[in-house]
Design a protein around this motif. Structure first.
Motif, short mmCIF file in Angstrom:
data_model
loop_
_atom_site.label_atom_id
_atom_site.label_comp_id
_atom_site.label_asym_id
_atom_site.label_seq_id
_atom_site.Cartn_x
_atom_site.Cartn_y
_atom_site.Cartn_z
N MET A 45 0.83 -1.19 0.00
CA MET A 45 0.00 0.00 0.00
C MET A 45 0.88 1.25 0.00
SD MET A 45 -3.27 0.63 2.44
CE MET A 45 -2.71 1.65 3.75
N LEU A 46 0.37 2.28 -0.64
CA LEU A 46 1.08 3.55 -0.62
C LEU A 46 1.03 4.14 0.78
CD1 LEU A 46 -0.34 4.82 -3.99
CD2 LEU A 46 2.08 4.50 -3.50
N HIS A 60 0.14 6.99 1.96
CA HIS A 60 -1.04 7.78 2.31
C HIS A 60 -2.24 7.26 1.54
CE1 HIS A 60 1.49 10.56 4.40
NE2 HIS A 60 2.21 10.74 3.33
N ARG A 61 -3.36 7.20 2.22
CA ARG A 61 -4.58 6.83 1.52
C ARG A 61 -5.08 8.02 0.71
NH1 ARG A 61 -7.63 3.38 6.29
NH2 ARG A 61 -6.18 1.64 6.19
N PHE A 62 -5.81 7.71 -0.35
CA PHE A 62 -6.43 8.77 -1.14
C PHE A 62 -7.71 8.22 -1.71
CE2 PHE A 62 -3.14 6.60 -3.64
CZ PHE A 62 -3.91 6.01 -4.63
N GLN A 63 -8.54 9.11 -2.18
CA GLN A 63 -9.73 8.68 -2.89
C GLN A 63 -9.41 8.62 -4.38
OE1 GLN A 63 -13.51 10.30 -1.80
NE2 GLN A 63 -12.85 10.71 0.29
N TYR A 64 -9.99 7.64 -5.02
CA TYR A 64 -9.68 7.36 -6.42
C TYR A 64 -10.92 7.59 -7.26
CZ TYR A 64 -8.68 4.24 -10.43
OH TYR A 64 -8.49 3.68 -11.67
N HIS A 65 -10.75 8.40 -8.30
CA HIS A 65 -11.88 8.72 -9.17
C HIS A 65 -11.56 8.23 -10.58
CE1 HIS A 65 -13.23 11.73 -6.11
NE2 HIS A 65 -11.93 11.79 -5.89
N ASP A 118 -17.97 8.29 -8.79
CA ASP A 118 -17.95 8.54 -7.36
C ASP A 118 -16.62 8.12 -6.74
OD1 ASP A 118 -20.46 9.56 -7.43
OD2 ASP A 118 -21.46 7.70 -6.85
N ALA A 119 -16.18 8.87 -5.78
CA ALA A 119 -14.96 8.52 -5.07
C ALA A 119 -15.22 7.26 -4.25
CB ALA A 119 -14.56 9.65 -4.14
N THR A 120 -14.20 6.46 -4.12
CA THR A 120 -14.39 5.21 -3.41
C THR A 120 -13.41 5.08 -2.27
OG1 THR A 120 -13.06 4.27 -5.16
CG2 THR A 120 -15.41 3.87 -5.28
N GLU A 121 -13.90 4.63 -1.13
CA GLU A 121 -13.03 4.31 -0.01
C GLU A 121 -12.40 2.93 -0.25
OE1 GLU A 121 -12.46 6.33 2.46
OE2 GLU A 121 -13.95 7.87 1.96
N MET A 134 -12.81 -0.45 -3.11
CA MET A 134 -13.41 -0.76 -4.41
C MET A 134 -13.28 -2.23 -4.73
SD MET A 134 -10.60 1.32 -6.68
CE MET A 134 -11.39 0.96 -8.23
N GLU A 183 -8.20 -1.23 -1.33
CA GLU A 183 -8.20 0.22 -1.14
C GLU A 183 -7.59 0.85 -2.38
OE1 GLU A 183 -7.01 2.03 2.33
OE2 GLU A 183 -7.86 0.51 3.67
N PRO A 184 -8.01 2.07 -2.71
CA PRO A 184 -7.45 2.72 -3.90
C PRO A 184 -5.93 2.83 -3.85
CG PRO A 184 -9.37 3.92 -3.15
CD PRO A 184 -9.09 2.88 -2.11
N SER A 185 -5.37 2.93 -2.65
CA SER A 185 -3.93 3.11 -2.54
C SER A 185 -3.18 1.78 -2.53
CB SER A 185 -3.59 3.90 -1.28
OG SER A 185 -4.16 3.28 -0.15
#
Lengths: 291, 155
Positions: A1-2, A4-9, B2-5, B7, B23-25
């Motif tokens: 995992m990176l 920092h978390r982020f939101q992904y669009h 939509d942004a996702t916490e 996915m 998680e996206p990250s």
């Protein structure tokens, strides 16, 4: 995992991209191939709350010819450009450059648009695209504008792209049939310490030369003094004129010491690579000093 | 959009459909190793230089250490575990075995997958093309000669 978390669009069209960039301002980064952005996030050099993935926005990939220009979608990968039939036919030197960026995985993931917008100085494409007279299309909510490649990069990691603008395409004027380009670079890591793009463009029998230095300074630099010295000089008379002009111009370049080498070393490289790139563009065989 | 916490990803992994929530990250390498139990893909340099983390995405090599897992959504991913079919090594793997194209083996999954991709896009590469394509896969046992002999045997 990176770290920092982020939101992904993952928007489906440019309107949604503009809305997201507008809504999140400094907290958002457009995300293309990720070959540079993800490294910077992993290294904690950059941090964003939101990434906007451009890869699934239709119409941003691929190459076509239009009105004497080669139009390259900004999300095109270096690998796709290295193997594209239009690029190979009309600007073979740019195809060859694309085929030598970093390694095959970076060429497959990395995009030309991401490369230009990230504006890492130690990159190959900017000097060549500047020498080719390319322009970039920036689109935003209120329309689009064209910026010359020569004016796009302002300095290290800085461009004229506005925060809510997206680079959508790179347009290269198709070179005349008699013009030839070459790119010579050297670096001990995967990035160039210095890269020189040269064009040999004869018009009605008079040779003109275009020469740009990349990677050595914060932005590509046109070597006008070398171009002027070589104006009208045919390839078989380049000899000492080229060597002297290249050495003099290299000494003036704003090089600085970094991981890629000392400023003196990079100026030396710039002189040697300028000579080689011009000779190659002019169709001369590589010249080697006697041992 | 939509942004996702978190996915849910759906993609084809080694020829089979797979679903996994991430998680996206999350990086593709971590999801493959830690969530899906595929330990053949290695983390080494972590900066896209060494090739130990190579997987094929839609037939082309990418560094899974610097690819978001989210990028695999809807795509086709091949890891070293998917190369052998029905318990039989494929021809690239056999060539590496027959020519002893490995020493410690840590870079070998990446080497095999890069070679597989090379032969996909260029079935008859010459020596320079082989070296050019594999330049980004590093072997720290300095075993390149045997690796190149293995690849050449496939042309």
């Amino acid at each position: 995992m990176l770290p920092h978390r982020f939101q992904y669009h993952r928007p489906d069209n440019l309107e949604q991209v503009f809305e997201l960039l507008d809504r999140y301002g400094d907290d958002v980064a457009p995300y293309a191939g990720g070959t540079e952005l993800l490294l910077a996030l992993k290294a904690r050099v950059l941090r964003y709350e939101h990434l906007v993935d451009l890869k699934r926005v239709p119409g941003l990939k691929g190459v076509c010819e239009s009105d004497g220009q080669i139009v390259i979608g900004a999300l095109s990968s270096h690998f796709s450009l290295a193997t594209d039939p239009i690029v190979k036919r009309l600007v073979p030197a740019y195809a060859a450059l694309s085929d030598n960026i970093a390694n095959i995985r970076v060429r497959v993931s990395g995009t030309i648009g991401g490369n230009l917008c990230f504006a890492e100085p130690h990159a190959d494409p900017p000097a060549m695209l500047a020498a080719l007279g390319a322009s970039l299309t920036l689109r935003g909510r209120d329309g689009q504008r064209r910026v010359a490649m020569a004016d796009f990069i302002e300095g290290e990691f800085t461009t004229v792209r506005g925060p809510a603008e997206v680079l959508t395409e790179v347009r290269i004027p198709a070179p005349a049939a008699s013009a030839r380009y070459a790119y010579c670079s050297f670096g001990h890591l995967e990035r160039p310490a210095v890269g020189i793009a040269a064009g040999y463009c004869p018009e009605r029998g008079t040779p003109h030369y275009r020469i740009w230095a990349g990677a050595i300074a914060g932005r590509p630099a046109q070597l006008r003094s070398v171009e002027d010295a070589l104006e009208g000089v045919p390839p078989d008379k380049l000899g000492d004129v080229l060597a002297e002009a290249a050495s003099a111009a290299a000494q003036e370049l704003p090089a600085h010491d970094d991981l890629q080498g000392s400023a003196d070393y990079k100026r030396h490289l710039a002189a040697v690579l300028t000579r080689r790139a011009v000779e190659q563009a002019a169709g001369l065989q590589p010249r080697r000093k006697a041992a | 959009m939509d942004a996702t916490e978190r996915m849910m990803l759906s993609f084809t992994l080694n020829g089979r459909p797979v679903e996994v929530d991430v998680e996206p990250s999350d990086l593709l390498l971590d999801v493959l190793r830690n969530r899906l139990g595929l330990k053949g893909t290695k983390r080494s340099c972590d900066v896209e230089v060494c090739g130990a983390c190579t997987v094929l995405m839609n037939g082309l090599p990418v560094s899974s250490c610097t690819t978001l897992a989210a990028d695999a959504d809807g795509q086709t991913v091949l890891t070293i575990e998917g190369v052998a079919q029905g318990g039989e090594l494929d021809r690239v793997q056999r060539a590496f075995v027959e020519h002893a194209g490995m020493q410690c083996g840590f870079c070998t999954p990446g080497m095999v997958l890069a070679t597989t991709a090379l032969l996909n896009v260029n079935p008859k590469p010459d020596n320079a093309e082989i070296r050019h394509f594999l330049r980004g896969n590093i072997c720290r046992c300095t075993g390149y000669i045997k690796i190149l002999e293995a690849v050449k045997s496939l042309v």
